[in-house]
Design a protein around this motif. Sequence first.
Motif, PDB file in Angstrom:
ATOM      1  N   THR A  50       0.800  -1.229   0.000  1.00  0.00           N
ATOM      2  CA  THR A  50       0.000   0.000   0.000  1.00  0.00           C
ATOM      3  C   THR A  50       0.833   1.279   0.000  1.00  0.00           C
ATOM      4  OG1 THR A  50      -0.118   0.121   2.426  1.00  0.00           O
ATOM      5  CG2 THR A  50      -1.800  -1.210   1.300  1.00  0.00           C
ATOM      6  N   HIS A  51       2.056   1.212   0.566  1.00  0.00           N
ATOM      7  CA  HIS A  51       2.912   2.396   0.742  1.00  0.00           C
ATOM      8  C   HIS A  51       2.198   3.502   1.532  1.00  0.00           C
ATOM      9  CE1 HIS A  51       5.840   0.637  -1.970  1.00  0.00           C
ATOM     10  NE2 HIS A  51       4.877   0.410  -2.842  1.00  0.00           N
ATOM     11  N   ASP A  52       1.281   3.079   2.377  1.00  0.00           N
ATOM     12  CA  ASP A  52       0.547   4.034   3.213  1.00  0.00           C
ATOM     13  C   ASP A  52       1.519   4.740   4.166  1.00  0.00           C
ATOM     14  OD1 ASP A  52      -2.180   4.926   4.450  1.00  0.00           O
ATOM     15  OD2 ASP A  52      -0.995   4.217   6.150  1.00  0.00           O
ATOM     16  N   GLU A  53       1.482   6.069   4.181  1.00  0.00           N
ATOM     17  CA  GLU A  53       2.468   6.846   4.945  1.00  0.00           C
ATOM     18  C   GLU A  53       2.372   6.573   6.437  1.00  0.00           C
ATOM     19  OE1 GLU A  53       3.741  11.522   5.579  1.00  0.00           O
ATOM     20  OE2 GLU A  53       2.662  10.935   3.766  1.00  0.00           O
ATOM     21  N   GLN A  54       1.152   6.470   6.951  1.00  0.00           N
ATOM     22  CA  GLN A  54       0.988   6.203   8.387  1.00  0.00           C
ATOM     23  C   GLN A  54       1.488   4.804   8.736  1.00  0.00           C
ATOM     24  OE1 GLN A  54      -2.988   6.807   9.791  1.00  0.00           O
ATOM     25  NE2 GLN A  54      -2.432   6.657  11.944  1.00  0.00           N
ATOM     26  N   LEU A  55       1.236   3.858   7.847  1.00  0.00           N
ATOM     27  CA  LEU A  55       1.692   2.485   8.075  1.00  0.00           C
ATOM     28  C   LEU A  55       3.214   2.406   8.017  1.00  0.00           C
ATOM     29  CD1 LEU A  55       0.515  -0.301   8.621  1.00  0.00           C
ATOM     30  CD2 LEU A  55       0.397  -0.682   6.156  1.00  0.00           C
ATOM     31  N   VAL A  56       3.837   3.193   7.150  1.00  0.00           N
ATOM     32  CA  VAL A  56       5.302   3.224   7.068  1.00  0.00           C
ATOM     33  C   VAL A  56       5.895   3.638   8.412  1.00  0.00           C
ATOM     34  CG1 VAL A  56       7.287   4.412   6.040  1.00  0.00           C
ATOM     35  CG2 VAL A  56       5.413   3.640   4.580  1.00  0.00           C
ATOM     36  N   GLY A  57       5.339   4.706   9.008  1.00  0.00           N
ATOM     37  CA  GLY A  57       5.820   5.161  10.316  1.00  0.00           C
ATOM     38  C   GLY A  57       5.576   4.131  11.401  1.00  0.00           C
ATOM     39  N   ASP A  58       4.430   3.482  11.342  1.00  0.00           N
ATOM     40  CA  ASP A  58       4.079   2.474  12.334  1.00  0.00           C
ATOM     41  C   ASP A  58       5.036   1.289  12.275  1.00  0.00           C
ATOM     42  OD1 ASP A  58       2.267   1.815  14.388  1.00  0.00           O
ATOM     43  OD2 ASP A  58       1.197   0.439  13.075  1.00  0.00           O
ATOM     44  N   VAL A  59       5.314   0.801  11.058  1.00  0.00           N
ATOM     45  CA  VAL A  59       6.221  -0.339  10.885  1.00  0.00           C
ATOM     46  C   VAL A  59       7.646   0.041  11.279  1.00  0.00           C
ATOM     47  CG1 VAL A  59       7.292  -1.853   9.160  1.00  0.00           C
ATOM     48  CG2 VAL A  59       4.825  -1.485   9.133  1.00  0.00           C
ATOM     49  N   HIS A  60       8.049   1.265  10.980  1.00  0.00           N
ATOM     50  CA  HIS A  60       9.399   1.716  11.340  1.00  0.00           C
ATOM     51  C   HIS A  60       9.609   1.622  12.850  1.00  0.00           C
ATOM     52  CE1 HIS A  60      13.116   4.047  11.128  1.00  0.00           C
ATOM     53  NE2 HIS A  60      12.657   4.752  12.145  1.00  0.00           N
ATOM     54  N   ALA A  61       8.662   2.166  13.615  1.00  0.00           N
ATOM     55  CA  ALA A  61       8.807   2.159  15.076  1.00  0.00           C
ATOM     56  C   ALA A  61       8.643   0.758  15.647  1.00  0.00           C
ATOM     57  CB  ALA A  61       7.780   3.105  15.701  1.00  0.00           C
ATOM     58  N   LEU A  62       7.684  -0.005  15.122  1.00  0.00           N
ATOM     59  CA  LEU A  62       7.433  -1.348  15.640  1.00  0.00           C
ATOM     60  C   LEU A  62       8.606  -2.276  15.350  1.00  0.00           C
ATOM     61  CD1 LEU A  62       5.375  -3.177  17.058  1.00  0.00           C
ATOM     62  CD2 LEU A  62       4.357  -3.659  14.825  1.00  0.00           C
ATOM     63  N   SER A  63       9.187  -2.167  14.155  1.00  0.00           N
ATOM     64  CA  SER A  63      10.327  -3.025  13.814  1.00  0.00           C
ATOM     65  C   SER A  63      11.545  -2.651  14.654  1.00  0.00           C
ATOM     66  CB  SER A  63      10.659  -2.909  12.320  1.00  0.00           C
ATOM     67  OG  SER A  63      11.049  -1.590  11.980  1.00  0.00           O
ATOM     68  N   ALA A  64      11.741  -1.365  14.910  1.00  0.00           N
ATOM     69  CA  ALA A  64      12.861  -0.938  15.754  1.00  0.00           C
ATOM     70  C   ALA A  64      12.709  -1.508  17.157  1.00  0.00           C
ATOM     71  CB  ALA A  64      12.935   0.586  15.801  1.00  0.00           C
ATOM     72  N   GLY A  65      11.495  -1.432  17.705  1.00  0.00           N
ATOM     73  CA  GLY A  65      11.259  -1.914  19.063  1.00  0.00           C
ATOM     74  C   GLY A  65      11.360  -3.418  19.185  1.00  0.00           C
ATOM     75  N   LEU A  66      10.724  -4.152  18.266  1.00  0.00           N
ATOM     76  CA  LEU A  66      10.748  -5.610  18.351  1.00  0.00           C
ATOM     77  C   LEU A  66      12.137  -6.165  18.056  1.00  0.00           C
ATOM     78  CD1 LEU A  66       7.334  -6.672  16.774  1.00  0.00           C
ATOM     79  CD2 LEU A  66       8.091  -7.034  19.119  1.00  0.00           C
ATOM     80  N   LYS A  67      12.832  -5.594  17.083  1.00  0.00           N
ATOM     81  CA  LYS A  67      14.188  -6.066  16.793  1.00  0.00           C
ATOM     82  C   LYS A  67      15.061  -5.905  18.026  1.00  0.00           C
ATOM     83  CE  LYS A  67      18.644  -5.341  15.466  1.00  0.00           C
ATOM     84  NZ  LYS A  67      19.713  -4.641  16.204  1.00  0.00           N
ATOM     85  N   SER A  68      14.982  -4.746  18.660  1.00  0.00           N
ATOM     86  CA  SER A  68      15.813  -4.484  19.833  1.00  0.00           C
ATOM     87  C   SER A  68      15.437  -5.392  20.999  1.00  0.00           C
ATOM     88  CB  SER A  68      15.666  -3.016  20.246  1.00  0.00           C
ATOM     89  OG  SER A  68      16.387  -2.757  21.423  1.00  0.00           O
ATOM     90  N   TYR A  69      14.152  -5.463  21.314  1.00  0.00           N
ATOM     91  CA  TYR A  69      13.705  -6.212  22.491  1.00  0.00           C
ATOM     92  C   TYR A  69      13.933  -7.713  22.325  1.00  0.00           C
ATOM     93  CZ  TYR A  69      10.871  -7.527  26.499  1.00  0.00           C
ATOM     94  OH  TYR A  69      10.450  -8.046  27.709  1.00  0.00           O
ATOM     95  N   VAL A  70      13.551  -8.247  21.173  1.00  0.00           N
ATOM     96  CA  VAL A  70      13.633  -9.697  20.959  1.00  0.00           C
ATOM     97  C   VAL A  70      15.083 -10.162  20.887  1.00  0.00           C
ATOM     98  CG1 VAL A  70      13.130 -11.552  19.319  1.00  0.00           C
ATOM     99  CG2 VAL A  70      11.362  -9.872  19.873  1.00  0.00           C
ATOM    100  N   THR A  71      15.939  -9.433  20.160  1.00  0.00           N
ATOM    101  CA  THR A  71      17.327  -9.881  20.040  1.00  0.00           C
ATOM    102  C   THR A  71      18.074  -9.776  21.365  1.00  0.00           C
ATOM    103  OG1 THR A  71      18.062  -7.690  19.262  1.00  0.00           O
ATOM    104  CG2 THR A  71      17.448  -9.325  17.583  1.00  0.00           C
ATOM    105  N   SER A  72      17.772  -8.750  22.162  1.00  0.00           N
ATOM    106  CA  SER A  72      18.416  -8.641  23.482  1.00  0.00           C
ATOM    107  C   SER A  72      17.978  -9.788  24.389  1.00  0.00           C
ATOM    108  CB  SER A  72      18.064  -7.294  24.132  1.00  0.00           C
ATOM    109  OG  SER A  72      18.676  -6.230  23.443  1.00  0.00           O
ATOM    110  N   TYR A  73      16.693 -10.105  24.368  1.00  0.00           N
ATOM    111  CA  TYR A  73      16.180 -11.195  25.201  1.00  0.00           C
ATOM    112  C   TYR A  73      16.774 -12.531  24.754  1.00  0.00           C
ATOM    113  CZ  TYR A  73      12.930 -14.149  27.778  1.00  0.00           C
ATOM    114  OH  TYR A  73      12.393 -15.092  28.632  1.00  0.00           O
TER     115      TYR A  73
END
Length: 689
Positions: free
Chosen positions: A412-435
């Motif tokens: 979709t290239h939806d602008e709001q979804l782009v921002g949402d995925v950016h923040a969610l991927s940053a958080g999950l990548k950091s949290y999951v890999t550290s754990y």
Amino acid sequence: MEQNSSNPTAEDETKMVVIRRMERLSLHLNPPVERPLSGRQVEMAGCAKAARLEVDREQLSLYMRGKHREEQEKVYEYFNARPELQTPVEILKADHRELCWRQMLGLVREAGIRPFRYVSEDPARYFAIAEAVGSVDMSLGIKMGVQYSLWGGSVINLGTKKHRDKYFDGIDNLEYPGCFAMTELHHGSNVQGLQTLATFDPVTDEFIINTPNDGAIKWWIGNAAVHGKFATVFARLMLPTHDAKGISDMGVHAFIVPIRDLKTHQTLPGIEIHDCGHKVGLNGVDNGALRFSNVRIPRDNLLNRFGDVSRDGKYTSGLPTINKRFAATLGELVGGRVGLAYSSVGVLKIAGTIAIRYSLLRQQFGPPKQPEVSILDYQSQQHKLMPMLASTYAFDFATLHLVEKYSEMKKTHDEQLVGDVHALSAGLKSYVTSYTAKSLSVCREACGGHGYAAVNRFGSLRNDHDIFQTFEGDNTVLLQQVAADLLKQYKEKFEGGTLAVTWNYLRESMNAYLSQPNPVTARWEGEDHLRDPKFQLDAFRYRTSRLLQSVAIRLRKHSRTLGSFGAWNRCLNHLLTLAESHIESVILAKFIDAVNNCPDPSSRAALKLVCDLYALDRIWNDIGTYRNVDYVAPNKAKAIHKLTEYLCFQVRNIAGELVNAFDLPDHVTRAPIAKQSEAYAHYTQYVGF
């Protein structure tokens, strides 16, 4: 940080705390006639009479692995049939690199598995293949990611049709092995600070790539040391001008730079390549360093989706500023973070499977004159491994959700979804890999001396996975991005703006925070109440909301004297805690959704048990926070602790079925102590008996 006039000040907060304590004292002196419990009191004696859940492993596995199970099976079967391509326990760096290359060639050209075709069209299928490949050898998984997600992904996501037409087939069939040259010796996470230059020469219609100083040497570039023939080089685009400056910096852009001859494989003129050497792990990946000296490339080699240069040297872009172009560029590269979060869960599945199967097998001590008991029957071992198993399930559903959001974003290239995925991927990548990194050591320790044997894989898994905490953005930096986005959403909330999808819960939970905790419900301790998803999610979200409220106040206060950067640094640990709390809330919400959506009753019951353990273990681990703000009374805290231990016991009873539902065959886990039959026989045979 702007503070809305309707928000409580620090003085108001103090008054409210006093009022709550008075209400609490009144409750102690005049207790209600009927205590509003919503279930029986939790007692460990309940363990003895709790019925053991029956788990349909096949149904649970089907629900967990979903529609891309066949692709993963195809990967597993190919390598199982080709023992010469399986990575031995002991292997030299040079040999490991060549084996990895042969493994990838075999996967693509013999097995017919073409991951590149799914990078943009079906990311969920690509990530499923990547998880299976990483299970075979993590070096192979990373090398494949460099080739297809990074080098290939940059070409098709940052370039235009002419680049896709020219390079797609060669990348797909491995005729064009390539690199992703972003990181420099002096700059990693700060991509806008990169120093490599790409200066346009209007006379020859070329870009000239230069490394201006040693700090700009491209470093840790996967595929560069041995196999790469091309590199996507991130450099500052410099245009000549007629003003006093003489040159204009258009910001960081990506360029395709050939680094070796396609036929002879010789390094091309102006390019210097060195081997980064032996690493802590992932030695099957050939990381190298690149220096450029007046390397000329055609103007068409600029990946020009977000900015282009015409023949006469004019710059054009649909995005008006350097910052917007930079954000759009990085937004297209977020798939790397998605893949690392998803693959990290795969590593945790393997480690957990090995540790839990061995803990069920190994017997040690027991009552006098009675058979020895399984070490997983010990409460201490349950405490080590059962919350970790619950977290593995939680992370699996959360990262699957992330992959779905990412796939939707790509379509979709939806602008709001782009921002949402950016923040969610940053958080999950950091949290999951550290754990996962911490859990790999826990698994090794839980298996005692046999966990220290290289053949049982904990050492290689731990070493290979460790860099996941740095790949695609250092975890501490990524958590700060999540915190910054939360603060932005916080401001939007009080200014009446629209909240991004992931943050929608803040509107309700912030209002609940501002009204303060209920002194009556703070004392509820019944099992039904504690296992109620609403209580669990409310507790997680309340903590996040309170952390967000308090850090906003602190930042506003400190910025007056320290400035914005100084204030941020002063509150940095608070901000990191906020980001982790938010990510835990998102993970729990996705786990609850997965429980509710599970069609098989036995699988749903098992998942509900595991979900409750995940939630209550996290609450207990941070019980001090809940106690300090009077969200949980002392009696309730004690009940949460007891129930967590009780749930650990219940999960232990079905631990074998839960790890078997990951559906990892013995030839994938490969550790002798994790074999599903005759484990000790396999282990002794390995050393020659």
